[in-house]
Write a protein that holds these residues in place. Structure first.
Motif, PDB file in Angstrom:
ATOM      1  N   ASN A 130      24.068  33.052 -10.363  1.00 16.12           N
ATOM      2  CA  ASN A 130      23.287  32.996 -11.601  1.00 16.12           C
ATOM      3  C   ASN A 130      22.706  31.610 -11.856  1.00 16.12           C
TER       4      ASN A 130
ATOM      5  N   PHE B 105      18.820  30.178 -10.185  1.00 16.04           N
ATOM      6  CA  PHE B 105      17.454  30.194 -10.737  1.00 16.04           C
ATOM      7  C   PHE B 105      17.050  28.830 -11.299  1.00 16.04           C
TER       8      PHE B 105
ATOM      9  N   TYR C  26      16.973  26.155  -8.546  1.00 20.89           N
ATOM     10  CA  TYR C  26      15.774  26.387  -7.726  1.00 20.89           C
ATOM     11  C   TYR C  26      14.575  25.665  -8.345  1.00 20.89           C
ATOM     12  N   GLU C  27      14.420  25.861  -9.649  1.00 19.52           N
ATOM     13  CA  GLU C  27      13.295  25.233 -10.355  1.00 19.52           C
ATOM     14  C   GLU C  27      13.337  23.709 -10.257  1.00 19.52           C
TER      15      GLU C  27
ATOM     16  N   GLY D 166       7.937  29.905  -6.039  1.00 16.96           N
ATOM     17  CA  GLY D 166       9.145  30.293  -6.770  1.00 16.96           C
ATOM     18  C   GLY D 166       9.693  31.613  -6.267  1.00 16.96           C
ATOM     19  N   PRO D 167      10.722  32.126  -6.933  1.00 25.72           N
ATOM     20  CA  PRO D 167      11.379  33.369  -6.496  1.00 25.72           C
ATOM     21  C   PRO D 167      10.446  34.583  -6.465  1.00 25.72           C
TER      22      PRO D 167
ATOM     23  N   VAL E 195       8.040  39.343  -3.753  1.00 23.55           N
ATOM     24  CA  VAL E 195       9.406  38.915  -4.051  1.00 23.55           C
ATOM     25  C   VAL E 195       9.830  37.981  -2.925  1.00 23.55           C
TER      26      VAL E 195
ATOM     27  N   PRO F  30      15.709  38.178  -8.680  1.00 27.03           N
ATOM     28  CA  PRO F  30      15.056  37.514  -9.820  1.00 27.03           C
ATOM     29  C   PRO F  30      14.574  38.515 -10.869  1.00 27.03           C
ATOM     30  N   GLU F  31      15.505  39.197 -11.466  1.00 31.10           N
ATOM     31  CA  GLU F  31      15.194  40.307 -12.359  1.00 31.10           C
ATOM     32  C   GLU F  31      14.293  39.882 -13.525  1.00 31.10           C
ATOM     33  N   GLN F  32      14.680  38.778 -14.168  1.00 29.29           N
ATOM     34  CA  GLN F  32      13.912  38.365 -15.345  1.00 29.29           C
ATOM     35  C   GLN F  32      12.479  37.986 -14.985  1.00 29.29           C
ATOM     36  N   GLN F  33      12.312  37.264 -13.888  1.00 27.01           N
ATOM     37  CA  GLN F  33      10.969  36.883 -13.448  1.00 27.01           C
ATOM     38  C   GLN F  33      10.122  38.118 -13.143  1.00 27.01           C
TER      39      GLN F  33
END
Ligand code: SF4
Lengths: 306, 385
Positions: free
Chosen positions: B230, B233, B236-237, B253-254, B296, B303-306
């Motif tokens: 978790n 993310f 990564y940024e 990005g993801p 993806v 990356p569900e939210q993205q």
């Protein structure tokens, strides 16, 4: 750990602050592996070691996280991978100029069977690893199934009427790799065992030590009889105590009387042979054959032919 | 410096540069074993002189990963590469690497699982490992393969993460195709990848890595892995910014959107299909379809939210999978449809299985097909070969 071992013959002079096998281990009473680990602790003394233990009884020994019964750094590997994980550890130690001895501590399942390809490859590459196989001749951890180290005639949970095939010749196989050192060790001959561990610890390249390791649980023998059984195995000629240098120079370390009496006692004292009709005459014949070969190998002076 | 190289060589080069960058740390190495179509990457690596480096030519993929485990648990930076059945054979140790929280980086060249034997691209091999605890990045071109490998070390070695990463590239489409790739100098890589410090490495202290976990300890350890995933993310940024600073170019990005701002129909894909999808989007747009593409790049952590954010405006979504979970359908689709609930239709298409050559017009046909649908049906296998 302060008392002199064997009247001081093998006293280390330097005791490890912690034994390699600490209290709280989960080994069965009378397990040969426990004795082997105590001897290893003495042999290692103040050398830095890292151990790799595959998914054999030897890793259950550690007990549950976050405790560990091992008084040395250990990486638990998957069943087949001990020699490959040890390869990785040894390379990093070397790159960093560390004098760490990397050693594998594995049972016969992880050595003769599932780990065979990995060990053979590491030996062929002559990795700087000391590989010690404690051979209880059975899958002890999973409750006693046959392995290729199980002797002919032994009843296991997967060979109800006794195993039909001969035990695999691991010493011959490892020696055939031409590695610097292969040796068998009898825990009934602790001076010899200790010196071999010491010698192997301080050598370079792939070293393979084999130790017949009584397993009261699988052998259906008295826990207190382990060392006697090994002595009988040696006296009967069933378990030759030898060493092989560079794959070709064979030395017999303990002469055997090839005693019929010892052979009879060895089989009689173990419940695993109880239900099968072992033909002792056949076993005897095989032992004699093997010893003749051994003596020829030992007499064959490879120094002279170059 | 720009070089015309294959993705296999780009990967070997990235591993070499990352390896040299750890010469002041505990060194670099890995176990390597050949398998088509990955072999050139480990051949390349085996030819390099790497100060404080040691590449071991082992007897199997299972041992290749085991050597990486041994090296990484002793604090070294590690690399290996595999593909298809090699990954399947390696699986047991792939899982161990993640359980031990070792920042191993692997090049995975996506190839169809066999037998029957097929050496062309398919994503089933790495998707088989989606639950192994590895971060998974899927690449669109050689530059991304190279960059993602360097990036993977930074991501995996971050103490907040400490999980291994596999960088996935499509067999032949990338592995054997020459593309111009921008290669940084060693000192730039040194700046981006400081020596690996791994607190939990094995040393001379009596500690056991592995041993027994009872249910409660297992609960705790699994929970820690999930927490680390978790955290990926945000980490990564952060490292995206560092990457840009070190190399003067950005890294994706993801999830990678293309013309999705006003898109009503969107194709979601992974790997090189994303590049084909962009061309299909342009064609569809010329014909007045409000089309978009979403690639993806990172499949684990998912990356569900993205994805939800990027697909907010989409009415119809086509998820194209170069894989098949028999009895379920597309794997990307099955994960995505649980997350994205705003679209009217989320339709699964299986395309390019076993390396079938997917052309832009195939994907334009999917846009057309999607236009006709008001509800989804089970995964549609679109034959292209
Ligand atoms: S099963 Fe046998 S080898 Fe295993 S711990 Fe018990 S006695 Fe030792």
């Amino acid at each position: 750990m302060q008392e002199p071992l064997l009247d001081g013959i093998t006293q280390t002079g330097v005791d490890r602050p912690e034994p390699i096998l600490r209290a709280g281990n989960t080994n069965c009473g009378g397990c040969g592996m426990s004795i082997g680990l105590q001897m290893l602790s003495r042999a290692v003394a103040d050398r830095t070691v890292q151990m790799v233990i595959p998914a054999c009884c030897g890793i259950v020994t550690a007990g549950p996280f976050p405790h560990s019964a091992y008084g040395a750094p250990v990486v638990a590997s998957t069943f087949a991978s001990a020699a490959a994980v040890a390869t990785g550890l040894a390379h990093v130690a070397k790159m960093n100029g560390e004098d760490t001895r990397v050693l594998c501590w594995a049972g016969d399942g992880g050595t003769y069977d599932i780990g065979m390809a990995t060990i053979s490859a590491a030996a062929e590459r002559n990795e700087d690893i000391l590989y010690i196989c404690y051979d209880n001749e059975i899958y002890g951890n999973t409750g006693g199934q046959r392995s290729s180290a199980t002797p002919m005639g032994a009843v296991t949970t997967t060979t109800a009427s006794g195993k039909l095939e001969q035990k695999k010749d691991i010493v011959g196989i490892m020696a055939a790799h031409g590695i610097p050192y292969v040796a068998t060790m009898s825990m009934a001959h602790p001076e010899d065992l200790f010196h071999k561990m010491r010698r192997a610890l301080d050598m370079k390249g792939f070293r393979f030590l084999h130790m017949l390791s009584p397993c009261p649980t699988g052998w259906k023998s008295e826990p207190g009889e382990g060392i006697n059984l090994v002595r009988q195995a040696v006296e009967s000629g069933l378990y030759p105590v030898v060493e092989v240098f560079d794959g070709h120079r064979w030395v017999v370390n303990v002469d055997s009387a090839l005693s019929q009496g010892a052979l009879e006692s060895y089989f009689a004292a173990q419940g695993r042979f109880g239900k099968t009709k072992i033909d002792l005459a056949e076993v005897s014949k095989a032992i004699h054959r093997n010893w003749r070969l051994l003596q020829m190998r030992a007499a064959f002076d490879t120094q002279k032919i170059s | 410096m720009k070089k015309l190289i294959t993705a296999n060589h780009a990967a070997g080069l990235a591993a070499t540069l990352a390896g040299r960058a750890n010469r002041k740390g505990r060194g670099f190495g890995g176990g390597v074993y050949p398998i088509t179509p990955q072999t050139e990457s480990i051949e390349f690596l085996s030819r390099q002189e790497i100060e404080k480096g040691s590449v071991v030519r082992v007897e199997s993929e299972h041992s290749a990963m085991a050597v990486c485990i041994g090296m990484a648990s002793n604090g070294a930076r590690t690399f290996t590469a595999s593909s298809s059945n090699g990954l399947a054979y390696m699986t047991e140790n792939v899982i161990t690497a993640a359980m031990y929280r070792l920042p191993i980086v692997m090049l995975a060249v996506n190839r169809t699982l066999g037998p029957p034997w097929n050496i062309w691209v398919d994503h089933n091999d790495t998707l088989l490992l989606r639950d192994s605890g590895w971060i998974q990045l899927y690449c669109e071109d050689n530059q991304e393969a190279f960059d993602s490998l360097l990036f993977a070390y930074r991501l995996s070695e971050d103490p907040r993460v400490l999980l291994p990463t596999m960088v996935c590239i499509d067999a032949f489409v990338l592995s054997h195709t020459l593309m111009e790739t921008d290669i940084p100098e060693q000192d730039q890589v040194d700046g981006f990848l400081p020596p690996l410090q791994m607190q939990h490495r094995i040393s001379d202290k009596p500690r056991t890595m592995g041993g027994l976990d009872f249910p409660h300890e297992t609960e705790v350890h699994r929970g820690q892995m999930q927490d680390a995933m978790n955290r990926v993310f945000k980490v990564y940024e952060e490292h995206q910014k560092a990457f840009e600073k070190s190399f003067g170019r950005s890294i994706d990005g993801p999830v990678v959107p293309y013309r999705t701002e006003d898109a009503e129909v969107v194709i979601v894909s992974m790997g090189t299909l994303g590049a084909t999808a962009k061309q299909a989007v342009d064609t569809a747009r010329e014909r007045g379809i409000k089309a978009g593409s979403l690639r993806v790049k990172m499949f684990r952590p998912f990356p569900e939210q993205q994805l939800v954010d990027a697909l907010k405006g989409a009415k119809k979504i086509a998820v194209i999978d170069r894989d098949l979970s028999p009895g379920m359908g597309g794997i990307l689709w099955s994960e995505l449809r649980g997350a994205v609930r705003t679209a009217d239709v989320v339709q699964s298409y299986l395309i390019g299985l076993g390396g079938g050559d997917v052309r832009p017009h195939h994907l334009v046909e999917i846009f057309d097909d999607l236009a006709e649908r008001d509800r989804p049906e089970p995964s549609i296998l679109k034959e292209v070969a």
